[in-house]
Write a protein that holds these residues in place. Structure first.
Motif, PDB file in Angstrom:
ATOM      1  N   UNK A  64       0.800  -1.222   0.000  1.00  0.00           N
ATOM      2  CA  UNK A  64       0.000   0.000   0.000  1.00  0.00           C
ATOM      3  C   UNK A  64       0.839   1.281   0.000  1.00  0.00           C
ATOM      4  N   UNK A  65       1.687   1.476   1.013  1.00  0.00           N
ATOM      5  CA  UNK A  65       2.458   2.732   1.056  1.00  0.00           C
ATOM      6  C   UNK A  65       3.613   2.640   2.037  1.00  0.00           C
ATOM      7  N   UNK A  66       4.550   3.574   1.870  1.00  0.00           N
ATOM      8  CA  UNK A  66       5.577   3.841   2.870  1.00  0.00           C
ATOM      9  C   UNK A  66       5.083   4.981   3.763  1.00  0.00           C
ATOM     10  N   UNK A  67       5.349   4.881   5.061  1.00  0.00           N
ATOM     11  CA  UNK A  67       5.057   5.970   5.975  1.00  0.00           C
ATOM     12  C   UNK A  67       6.350   6.425   6.643  1.00  0.00           C
ATOM     13  N   UNK A  68       6.478   7.727   6.844  1.00  0.00           N
ATOM     14  CA  UNK A  68       7.688   8.264   7.469  1.00  0.00           C
ATOM     15  C   UNK A  68       7.312   9.019   8.735  1.00  0.00           C
ATOM     16  N   UNK A  69       7.880   8.573   9.847  1.00  0.00           N
ATOM     17  CA  UNK A  69       7.702   9.240  11.134  1.00  0.00           C
ATOM     18  C   UNK A  69       9.088   9.654  11.619  1.00  0.00           C
ATOM     19  N   UNK A  70       9.481  10.899  11.408  1.00  0.00           N
ATOM     20  CA  UNK A  70      10.878  11.290  11.659  1.00  0.00           C
ATOM     21  C   UNK A  70      11.277  11.288  13.120  1.00  0.00           C
ATOM     22  N   UNK A  71      10.296  11.303  14.041  1.00  0.00           N
ATOM     23  CA  UNK A  71      10.647  11.244  15.454  1.00  0.00           C
ATOM     24  C   UNK A  71       9.669  11.999  16.331  1.00  0.00           C
ATOM     25  N   UNK A  72       9.756  11.745  17.634  1.00  0.00           N
ATOM     26  CA  UNK A  72       8.859  12.385  18.596  1.00  0.00           C
ATOM     27  C   UNK A  72       9.153  13.873  18.758  1.00  0.00           C
ATOM     28  N   UNK A  73      10.395  14.260  18.489  1.00  0.00           N
ATOM     29  CA  UNK A  73      10.765  15.674  18.513  1.00  0.00           C
ATOM     30  C   UNK A  73      11.165  16.101  17.113  1.00  0.00           C
ATOM     31  N   UNK A  74      11.024  17.385  16.849  1.00  0.00           N
ATOM     32  CA  UNK A  74      11.571  17.929  15.623  1.00  0.00           C
ATOM     33  C   UNK A  74      13.057  17.594  15.570  1.00  0.00           C
ATOM     34  N   UNK A  75      13.521  17.089  14.444  1.00  0.00           N
ATOM     35  CA  UNK A  75      14.897  16.602  14.371  1.00  0.00           C
ATOM     36  C   UNK A  75      15.920  17.685  14.660  1.00  0.00           C
ATOM     37  N   UNK A  76      15.613  18.928  14.294  1.00  0.00           N
ATOM     38  CA  UNK A  76      16.587  20.002  14.495  1.00  0.00           C
ATOM     39  C   UNK A  76      16.570  20.506  15.938  1.00  0.00           C
ATOM     40  N   UNK A  77      15.405  20.546  16.556  1.00  0.00           N
ATOM     41  CA  UNK A  77      15.332  20.897  17.975  1.00  0.00           C
ATOM     42  C   UNK A  77      16.039  19.827  18.806  1.00  0.00           C
ATOM     43  N   UNK A  78      15.867  18.590  18.383  1.00  0.00           N
ATOM     44  CA  UNK A  78      16.476  17.468  19.090  1.00  0.00           C
ATOM     45  C   UNK A  78      18.000  17.499  18.996  1.00  0.00           C
ATOM     46  N   UNK A  79      18.519  18.061  17.915  1.00  0.00           N
ATOM     47  CA  UNK A  79      19.964  18.007  17.669  1.00  0.00           C
ATOM     48  C   UNK A  79      20.716  19.260  18.114  1.00  0.00           C
ATOM     49  N   UNK A  80      20.063  20.436  17.998  1.00  0.00           N
ATOM     50  CA  UNK A  80      20.783  21.692  18.206  1.00  0.00           C
ATOM     51  C   UNK A  80      20.146  22.546  19.299  1.00  0.00           C
ATOM     52  N   UNK A  81      20.993  23.336  19.963  1.00  0.00           N
ATOM     53  CA  UNK A  81      20.518  24.311  20.944  1.00  0.00           C
ATOM     54  C   UNK A  81      20.017  25.559  20.215  1.00  0.00           C
ATOM     55  N   UNK A  82      19.522  26.523  20.995  1.00  0.00           N
ATOM     56  CA  UNK A  82      19.070  27.779  20.413  1.00  0.00           C
ATOM     57  C   UNK A  82      20.224  28.529  19.747  1.00  0.00           C
ATOM     58  N   UNK A  83      21.450  28.239  20.151  1.00  0.00           N
ATOM     59  CA  UNK A  83      22.628  28.874  19.565  1.00  0.00           C
ATOM     60  C   UNK A  83      23.204  28.050  18.416  1.00  0.00           C
ATOM     61  N   UNK A  84      22.399  27.078  17.937  1.00  0.00           N
ATOM     62  CA  UNK A  84      22.780  26.211  16.823  1.00  0.00           C
ATOM     63  C   UNK A  84      24.016  25.372  17.155  1.00  0.00           C
ATOM     64  N   UNK A  85      24.199  25.053  18.422  1.00  0.00           N
ATOM     65  CA  UNK A  85      25.293  24.179  18.847  1.00  0.00           C
ATOM     66  C   UNK A  85      24.749  22.767  19.052  1.00  0.00           C
TER      67      UNK A  85
END
Length: 629
Positions: A64-85
């Motif tokens: 029928x189809x592929x489904x994509x669930x990238x994660x429980x958190x936004x991937x960029x919020x999960x990876x980086x701080x507010x200072x993009x670190x």
């Protein structure tokens, strides 16, 4: 597949998170819901996106189809701080590793699948796609981005909590309807030419400014967001259309709020509540935090300006039945490492269970993003009695020593004086019950700021309400001989917040004898009014200009006031107070202490130290950040 005797699967889900079979993890919920409806489902967690793409090919082509669930958190919020670190760890990966998923997995996974299997539909879900369903500002690339269907090449988005639309989609595909013809499912987004939009563009549709117009005018983007937010918070929403690249992104209205029976059915599916055996002896930080917790409701009517819950879950509260909650608590009690302590019995907000509009007809006409800001709606039932009954029922179970409340408590609901004295008495009982029986030594609440003007932008109550709640907290602790702390959360650099506001925050919190720990710099994330205000410079509702701290130096200048008590920050703070014309606050922060002589040499100031501290910033609470972002 061989063990089950399957030659093919109906649906293959790709997840950016490690696989945990638990109702707090989105891909587990969607997998179990589809399974319960008779579909053969396979899940591929954190596929290797390098090399020969073997993880994307090993299960073959789904029926029928592929489904994509990238994660429980936004991937960029999960990876980086507010200072993009880079953050210290990825909370949803084994052992907190950072190399288990790409940036923007929704886009990366889709492009790989479309290259390998161009004729198979790809359906996007989860927080990352849900909040990028229309033109949005991306903080990490610092630019306005198109609907994620354009960026990824996927066929459809299921936005929000997707149990109902994903099953309806599977049924239509099974009936032989092609993905390009499926246009009627609520809570989905698709791309269409103008001529192919079902029913054409009618007066009942809301046509937003095009993506090109938003690129040319920030005010157009701000105007768009008001409609996007309002339609996310209505029972009877209108269809949204936005032109992008000579086609239209069409956002069908969401499903009506789920019923208690619907929500129970989702939570009562046969989850193991455990990580997949492939992660044996590996730690998944987010799972460790929630494995002994129970979610009792869905939705939040707080409408906080920096929060995405209403855009994803909606503002209407859907409660689980007491029976379903108790069943899950009993399952938690069977876990081998359970010692009798529930870490959280809550939800997006701790104390909204059982609350809804008294007159449902008024709710059906309402488009306010918050039921409690700027004032608590008189139509809102704020009775805490049902929640107290849940607490008492859980605590009475043999084997439960204590249930803690780890979710955020809305103290404005506890302080509210309604015309219903029964509700007022229940609020007083709840406050005492919470403080005496459900705090693990430290109660975390989120005033977020001390300035009423900033709090108005945040859609949070006046700081005077926090002070009143703190007095009640201290009194009840004293009466019961408890030694507990109240731990407040604060945000710097929110739109409308100035250095002077932060300086006064430092003075006020010092007066209250706080040395702040739970703090964060505002992080712009897709589909919040705070982000749109920060990016555009306009309030989307009034279109008045709003200033924001944007450069690293401006952000650090605000953030430093959280840490006025650290000796290494004092020199910069004194200099900054003089620069902004508030030297009168120096004596309030450092009364009785010798002043620090100004620089008279070329030594560097403390910026390097503060940048190092900034780089090490962690999400202040994994569960909290998941709810917000």
């Amino acid at each position: 597949m061989e063990i089950r005797g399957w030659n093919e699967v109906d649906i293959i889900l790709f997840s950016g998170d490690a696989y945990v079979d638990h109702p707090s993890f989105g891909v587990a919920v969607i997998g179990r819901v589809l399974e319960a409806n008779g579909y053969k489902v396979a899940i591929v967690p954190q596929p290797d996106w390098h090399g020969d793409f073997r993880d994307f090919k090993k299960l073959g082509k789904p029926r029928l189809f592929f489904g994509i669930s990238p994660g429980c958190m936004d991937s960029m919020v999960n990876k980086y701080t507010a200072n993009r670190r880079l953050r210290s760890e990825d909370a949803y990966s084994p052992d907190g590793r950072h190399d288990c998923r790409p940036e923007y997995p929704t886009i990366v996974y889709t492009q790989i699948l479309k290259k390998l299997f161009p004729d198979v539909p790809v359906i996007l879900g989860g927080i990352e796609a849900s909040l990028r369903r229309l033109t949005h500002y991306d903080y990490w690339q610092d630019k306005l981005m198109r609907c994620i269907l354009c960026e990824s090449g996927a066929d459809m988005i299921v936005y929000g909590m997707g149990e109902k639309p994903i099953v309806q989609l599977a049924r239509q595909l099974e009936d032989g309807v092609s993905i390009g013809q499926i246009r009627d499912i609520p809570q989905t987004v698709y791309l269409s030419t103008k001529d192919d939009i079902p029913g054409g563009i009618s007066e009942n549709d809301i046509v937003l400014h095009s993506h090109q117009e938003c690129l040319q005018s920030k005010k157009a983007q701000a105007e768009n967001f008001r409609h996007i937010e309002e339609e996310s918070n209505k029972i009877h929403a209108q269809r949204l259309l936005q032109e992008v690249d000579r086609v239209f992104a069409v956002v069908n209205p969401p499903y009506p709020p789920m019923t208690t029976e619907d929500l129970d059915a989702s939570f009562d599916l046969p989850y193991t509540r455990l990580p997949h055996p492939k992660y044996k002896n590996k730690r998944i930080p987010a799972y460790e935090m929630i494995k002994h917790s129970v979610n009792i409701h869905r939705g939040c009517f707080g409408g906080c300006a920096f929060c995405t819950i209403s855009a994803h879950q909606g503002k209407f509260i859907v409660c689980r039945s007491k029976e379903s909650i108790l069943r899950e608590v009993k399952e938690v009690m069977l876990l081998p490492d359970f010692k009798g302590y529930l870490s959280d019995l809550g939800g997006p907000s701790a104390n909204m269970y059982g609350m809804e509009g008294k007159n449902k007809q008024l709710c059906e006409k309402c488009k306010r993003p918050s039921c409690i800001h700027p004032q608590i709606c008189p139509n809102l039932n704020t009775d805490h009695s049902k929640l107290l009954d849940i607490y008492h029922s859980v605590d009475s179970l043999p084997g439960i020593k204590k249930s803690f409340i780890g979710s955020g408590v809305r103290y404005d609901l506890l302080l509210y004086k309604s015309k219903d004295e029964k509700a007022n008495e229940a609020a007083r009982q709840y406050t005492r019950e919470l403080i005496c029986h459900h705090v693990s030594g430290r109660l975390k609440v989120a005033p977020e700021h001390t300035s009423d003007s900033v709090l108005m932008r945040m859609r949070k109550p006046s700081f005077s309400q926090f002070e009143e709640f703190k007095r009640i907290f201290d009194r009840i602790n004293n009466e019961n001989h408890l030694r507990q702390q109240i731990i407040p959360y604060f945000i710097s650099s929110h739109p409308g917040c100035s250095e002077e506001d932060m300086a006064e925050l430092a003075v006020i919190t010092k007066r209250l004898d706080f040395q702040l720990e739970q703090v964060q710099d505002f992080t712009p994330t897709p589909m919040t009014i705070s982000t749109e205000t920060w990016y555009t410079g306009y309030d989307p509702y009034t279109l008045e200009h709003v200033s924001s701290a944007k450069t690293q130096r401006e952000k650090l200048a605000q953030r430093q006031f959280f840490f006025w008590y650290k000796p290494e920050e004092r020199r910069n703070i004194e200099q900054e107070l003089k620069r902004i014309g508030r030297p009168d606050l120096i004596s309030k922060l450092y009364a009785g202490q010798n002043s620090i002589r100004p620089f008279n040499d070329k030594r560097q100031d403390n910026d390097h130290h503060r940048e190092k501290q900034y780089r090490q910033e962690k999400p202040r609470n994994v569960r909290g950040r998941n709810r917000r972002h």
